[in-house]
Motif scaffolding. Structure first.
Motif, PDB file in Angstrom:
ATOM      1  N   GLY A 147      32.138  49.251  42.948  1.00  0.00           N
ATOM      2  CA  GLY A 147      31.180  50.332  42.853  1.00  0.00           C
ATOM      3  C   GLY A 147      30.374  50.566  44.105  1.00  0.00           C
ATOM      4  O   GLY A 147      30.702  50.085  45.193  1.00  0.00           O
ATOM      5  N   HIS A 199      44.406  47.327  42.657  1.00  0.00           N
ATOM      6  CA  HIS A 199      44.517  48.772  42.856  1.00  0.00           C
ATOM      7  C   HIS A 199      43.626  49.207  44.025  1.00  0.00           C
ATOM      8  O   HIS A 199      42.962  50.237  43.951  1.00  0.00           O
ATOM      9  N   VAL A 232      37.027  49.361  34.799  1.00  0.00           N
ATOM     10  CA  VAL A 232      36.494  50.725  34.974  1.00  0.00           C
ATOM     11  C   VAL A 232      37.626  51.716  35.264  1.00  0.00           C
ATOM     12  O   VAL A 232      37.683  52.798  34.683  1.00  0.00           O
ATOM     13  N   ARG A 233      38.545  51.335  36.147  1.00  0.00           N
ATOM     14  CA  ARG A 233      39.586  52.287  36.541  1.00  0.00           C
ATOM     15  C   ARG A 233      40.793  52.260  35.595  1.00  0.00           C
ATOM     16  O   ARG A 233      41.375  53.282  35.276  1.00  0.00           O
TER      17      ARG A 233
HETATM   18  N1  PMP Z   1      35.166  49.593  39.543  1.00  0.00           N
HETATM   19  C1  PMP Z   1      36.336  50.208  39.743  1.00  0.00           C
HETATM   20  C2  PMP Z   1      37.600  49.419  39.644  1.00  0.00           C
HETATM   21  C3  PMP Z   1      36.387  51.571  40.048  1.00  0.00           C
HETATM   22  O1  PMP Z   1      37.563  52.165  40.244  1.00  0.00           O
HETATM   23  C4  PMP Z   1      35.178  52.283  40.127  1.00  0.00           C
HETATM   24  C5  PMP Z   1      35.157  53.766  40.453  1.00  0.00           C
HETATM   25  N2  PMP Z   1      36.176  54.230  41.244  1.00  0.00           N
HETATM   26  C6  PMP Z   1      33.970  51.592  39.925  1.00  0.00           C
HETATM   27  C7  PMP Z   1      34.005  50.259  39.608  1.00  0.00           C
HETATM   28  C8  PMP Z   1      32.642  52.301  40.014  1.00  0.00           C
HETATM   29  O2  PMP Z   1      32.539  53.280  39.056  1.00  0.00           O
HETATM   30  P1  PMP Z   1      31.543  54.506  39.251  1.00  0.00           P
HETATM   31  O3  PMP Z   1      32.003  55.295  40.419  1.00  0.00           O
HETATM   32  O4  PMP Z   1      31.635  55.254  37.959  1.00  0.00           O
HETATM   33  O5  PMP Z   1      30.164  53.928  39.469  1.00  0.00           O
END
Ligand code: PMP
Length: 423
Positions: A147, A199, A232-233
């Motif tokens: 993040g 990733h 998250v992803r």
């Molecule tokens: N962790 C991962 C693996 C992500 O891909 C992302 C966003 N691309 C985040 C955390 C952070 O999420 P956000 O942009 O919604 O704060």
């Protein structure tokens, strides 16, 4: 390259009132020059730029579009809740229903805390682990993205080293590197973060070695540290559960975001009872975290995930794409590296260390109505059809024929070179 006058006009206005004209991961500074910055609408698998050009969107808003943009079932649930109330002085009943739903679907979870963005959920995971263990050190895999907060942002601007004083790196999937980092942490280890699969941007994707995932679990059990999976992803794009169920490993905490309300703004930290005391000890909140509309959207999205074949459909289409693209590339003398789960494809070119071929292919695909990314993993969604994949493969045939003709004259992207050089 087709002209995009409306996009250009917006960029000219934006640069006066928005730093760099645009910020964050959706800025197009590190994409080919023809990529539009601004969009007017989205439906199903398609997006339209502000000049009216339509694209098959292989980025899915960087993940949130899971069932198709503007899914009518999800948006009807959101609209019903909006008529009742959204951001109120306290949450609606939907908070409890959503928490119950997430706990019932994700095997390791006994509780849920909702928030807004993925960074909220990863940062809160770190804080809960520290509160639970009373320890400080956090291990994160080198190159993984957790993040945009000071402890994890990949960009150095405005960050002081003290904010990362208790963050250590290990090499993802590398057993001896993880063992060494844990040994180094001694008796001060609060948590190990792991992405469900590798990733990272600009790289081939790698699936986890189950031995590495099991070791991460064992090391946490031996030291009392907490294992955190950052879903998250990848969340709900690999399995209807935490992604590490696929390797038989249950974390203590998992971070979720992006897709589980099909684009409505909500994220979540899920935890097991082993972290409940820590979760109860931290202060975590936000003005919009308890908005009821995204929760209603999430409950409906999760119902569809349980009751439909959205996942199997995406895997079938992703397989068709992967198998179909390789001979198309070969026909034009290119060899591709297509890595990761088929429904989250990374497509890179062999013998393209500075991404100039990848940029040319992305640009040529855009010209042909398909939005692909030259260095970030892409996403399929459940609204895509076989016809969409056929359209993509046909576009690829034309795009790669074009790139083949111009390959000797290609130049690397100057900003990208600066950035890669700085790392
Ligand atoms: N962790 C991962 C693996 C992500 O891909 C992302 C966003 N691309 C985040 C955390 C952070 O999420 P956000 O942009 O919604 O704060």
């Amino acid at each position: 390259m087709s002209a995009k006058p409306n996009d250009l006009a917006l960029r000219e206005r934006a640069v006066k009132v928005i730093p760099n004209g645009m910020f964050g991961h959706e800025a197009t500074h590190l994409l080919p020059a023809s990529f539009p910055q601004f969009f007017s609408k989205a439906k199903g698998a398609y997006i339209w730029d502000v000049d009216g050009n339509r694209y098959l969107d292989m980025m899915c808003a960087y993940g949130p579009n899971l069932l198709g943009y503007g899914d009518e079932r999800v948006d009807a649930a959101a609209t019903r809740q909006l008529a009742l109330g959204d951001t109120m002085t306290g949450p609606g009943a939907v908070l409890v229903e959503l928490s119950e739903t997430l706990v019932s679907m994700v095997s390791h979870a006994d509780w849920a805390m909702v928030c807004k963005n993925g960074t909220d959920a990863t940062t809160m995971a770190m804080t809960v682990a520290r509160a639970q263990t009373g320890k400080r050190r956090i291990l994160v895999a080198d190159g993984a993205y957790h993040g945009a907060a000071p402890w994890c942002t990949p960009m150095p601007g405005g960050i002081v080293p003290e904010e990362r004083a208790f963050i250590s790196k290990y090499a993802w999937n590398d057993i001896s590197s993880l063992e060494a980092a844990v040994a180094e942490a001694g008796d001060d280890l609060a948590a190990i973060f792991a992405s469900p699969f590798k990733h990272d941007a600009f790289q081939d994707q790698t699936l986890p070695d189950p031995a590495y995932a099991r070791l991460a679990r064992e090391l946490c059990d031996a030291t009392g540290a907490k294992l955190i999976v950052d879903d998250v992803r990848a969340g709900f794009r690999l399995v209807r559960d935490c992604s590490w169920e696929l390797v038989g490993v249950r974390p203590d905490l998992s971070s979720w975001g992006k897709s589980f309300a099909n684009g409505h703004p909500i994220s979540a930290l899920l935890g097991s009872d082993s972290c409940r005391v820590g979760a109860e000890a931290i202060y975590a909140t936000g003005s919009f975290w308890f908005s009821a509309v995204p929760m209603a959207a999430a409950i409906e999205t999760l119902r569809i995930l349980r009751e439909s074949d959205y996942l199997e459909h995406m895997v079938a289409l992703g397989t068709k794409l992967r198998e179909g693209l390789e001979p198309v590339a070969a026909r034009h003398g290119f060899s591709l590296r297509q890595t990761g789960p088929v429904q989250m494809p990374q497509i890179l070119f062999d013998e393209d260390p500075d991404f100039r071929i990848g940029f040319a292919w992305a640009e040529a695909m855009l010209e042909r109505g398909v939005y692909v990314h030259p260095w970030h993993n892409m996403f399929l969604n459940a609204a895509m059809t076989e016809a969409d994949i056929d359209l993509l493969l046909e576009a690829a045939d034309g795009a790669l024929a074009h790139v083949r003709k111009s390959v000797a004259a290609l130049q690397p992207h100057p900003l990208l070179m600066l950035m890669l050089g700085a790392h």
